[in-house]
Design a protein around this motif. Structure first.
Motif, PDB file in Angstrom:
ATOM      1  N   THR A  92       0.847  -1.187   0.000  1.00  0.00           N
ATOM      2  CA  THR A  92       0.000   0.000   0.000  1.00  0.00           C
ATOM      3  C   THR A  92       0.882   1.236   0.000  1.00  0.00           C
ATOM      4  O   THR A  92       1.845   1.320   0.770  1.00  0.00           O
TER       5      THR A  92
ATOM      6  N   GLU B 184      -3.611   0.159  -2.837  1.00  0.00           N
ATOM      7  CA  GLU B 184      -3.098  -1.163  -2.471  1.00  0.00           C
ATOM      8  C   GLU B 184      -3.106  -2.105  -3.670  1.00  0.00           C
ATOM      9  O   GLU B 184      -4.061  -2.144  -4.445  1.00  0.00           O
TER      10      GLU B 184
ATOM     11  N   SER C 201      -6.860  -1.845  -5.100  1.00  0.00           N
ATOM     12  CA  SER C 201      -7.901  -1.190  -4.302  1.00  0.00           C
ATOM     13  C   SER C 201      -7.474   0.200  -3.853  1.00  0.00           C
ATOM     14  O   SER C 201      -6.288   0.474  -3.671  1.00  0.00           O
TER      15      SER C 201
ATOM     16  N   GLN D 122      -8.012   2.475  -0.555  1.00  0.00           N
ATOM     17  CA  GLN D 122      -8.406   2.270   0.839  1.00  0.00           C
ATOM     18  C   GLN D 122      -8.611   3.608   1.546  1.00  0.00           C
ATOM     19  O   GLN D 122      -7.907   4.583   1.265  1.00  0.00           O
ATOM     20  N   TYR D 123      -9.556   3.594   2.496  1.00  0.00           N
ATOM     21  CA  TYR D 123      -9.728   4.731   3.395  1.00  0.00           C
ATOM     22  C   TYR D 123      -9.393   4.254   4.804  1.00  0.00           C
ATOM     23  O   TYR D 123      -9.999   3.305   5.317  1.00  0.00           O
ATOM     24  N   HIS D 124      -8.427   4.904   5.438  1.00  0.00           N
ATOM     25  CA  HIS D 124      -7.985   4.564   6.805  1.00  0.00           C
ATOM     26  C   HIS D 124      -8.623   5.562   7.766  1.00  0.00           C
ATOM     27  O   HIS D 124      -8.381   6.761   7.670  1.00  0.00           O
TER      28      HIS D 124
ATOM     29  N   TYR E 145      -9.724   0.096   8.363  1.00  0.00           N
ATOM     30  CA  TYR E 145      -9.803   0.652   7.011  1.00  0.00           C
ATOM     31  C   TYR E 145     -10.847  -0.103   6.198  1.00  0.00           C
ATOM     32  O   TYR E 145     -11.249  -1.220   6.533  1.00  0.00           O
TER      33      TYR E 145
ATOM     34  N   GLY F 212     -11.900  -0.625   1.792  1.00  0.00           N
ATOM     35  CA  GLY F 212     -11.369  -0.414   0.455  1.00  0.00           C
ATOM     36  C   GLY F 212     -12.302  -0.961  -0.604  1.00  0.00           C
ATOM     37  O   GLY F 212     -13.182  -1.782  -0.330  1.00  0.00           O
TER      38      GLY F 212
ATOM     39  N   GLN G 149     -13.316  -4.550   0.648  1.00  0.00           N
ATOM     40  CA  GLN G 149     -12.590  -5.084   1.786  1.00  0.00           C
ATOM     41  C   GLN G 149     -12.826  -4.249   3.036  1.00  0.00           C
ATOM     42  O   GLN G 149     -13.215  -3.083   2.959  1.00  0.00           O
TER      43      GLN G 149
ATOM     44  N   ASP H  49      -7.985  -8.971   7.699  1.00  0.00           N
ATOM     45  CA  ASP H  49      -8.668  -8.377   6.553  1.00  0.00           C
ATOM     46  C   ASP H  49      -9.694  -9.369   6.019  1.00  0.00           C
ATOM     47  O   ASP H  49      -9.453 -10.583   6.013  1.00  0.00           O
TER      48      ASP H  49
ATOM     49  N   ARG I  35     -12.304  -9.757   2.524  1.00  0.00           N
ATOM     50  CA  ARG I  35     -12.647  -9.209   1.208  1.00  0.00           C
ATOM     51  C   ARG I  35     -13.775 -10.033   0.597  1.00  0.00           C
ATOM     52  O   ARG I  35     -13.893 -11.226   0.852  1.00  0.00           O
TER      53      ARG I  35
END
Length: 189
Positions: free
Chosen positions: A47, A57, A91, A93-95, A105, A107, A139, A155, A157
């Motif tokens: 990432t 990512e 992907s 992603q938003y953290h 997070y 994604g 995810q 994680d 998905r």
């Protein structure tokens, strides 16, 4: 370990691919279908944080190997084939909490699945080939600090994988659509 724009994150570990599968009829065989079993493998992802909260990512893995069995009117055939696949996924992603020790997070992105080493295992089905697939992926996961720049990762998905299997007894459309659960460790650079 706060995430910041410009950071690289590398994660690796074990992933279990659990198909939420369904299939059409195999050729002209009334009431037939196929089932795809689970597969365990090794994943890695990289990432790049383009903002403090946003990362790009790329997920890669070692090949996952699945057994394909007959269902319905061909259930008595048992295992009819083995196949391997690779599912690279890109992907965004938003953290949610980049400065916390616990960093959840989400994604979304696109998946390309390529199938190879398809092998019919005898009996009625003597040849099989699966088309590659493009699909969406979502995810959710989290990282938890264990030490300086080292963290635990979990994680889950959902990946849209739809393919057509071409066999000597006819074609069958298969929606594999797996849930992929992974556990691993990661480092920030």
């Amino acid at each position: 370990m706060a995430l910041q724009q410009g950071d690289w994150i590398v994660r690796a570990g074990a992933a279990n691919v659990m198909p939420d599968d369904s299939s059409g009829q195999v050729g002209a065989i009334a009431g037939s279908g196929v089932d795809v079993d689970d597969a365990l493998g090794i994943f890695a992802n990289v990432t790049y944080m383009i903002r403090n909260n946003i990362g790009l990512e790329l997920l890669v893995a070692t090949p996952f190997e699945h057994e394909i069995t007959g269902t319905g009117s061909i259930a008595g055939l048992g295992k009819i084939a083995e196949v391997k696949h690779l599912p690279p996924t890109f992907s965004v992603q938003y953290h949610f909490a980049p400065t916390s020790n616990f960093r959840p997070y989400v994604g979304a992105g696109i998946n390309y699945t390529t199938f190879f080493s398809e092998k019919a295992v005898g009996g009625t089905v003597t040849s099989i080939s699966l088309d590659d697939s493009w699909g969406l992926a979502v995810q959710a996961g989290f990282d938890v600090d264990m030490a300086q720049n080292l963290f635990f990762n979990a994680d889950v998905r959902y990946i849209n994988i739809e393919t057509t299997a071409t066999t000597n007894v006819g074609n069958v459309d298969v929606d594999i659509n797996p849930w992929v659960v992974s556990l691993g460790v990661g480092m920030r650079f």
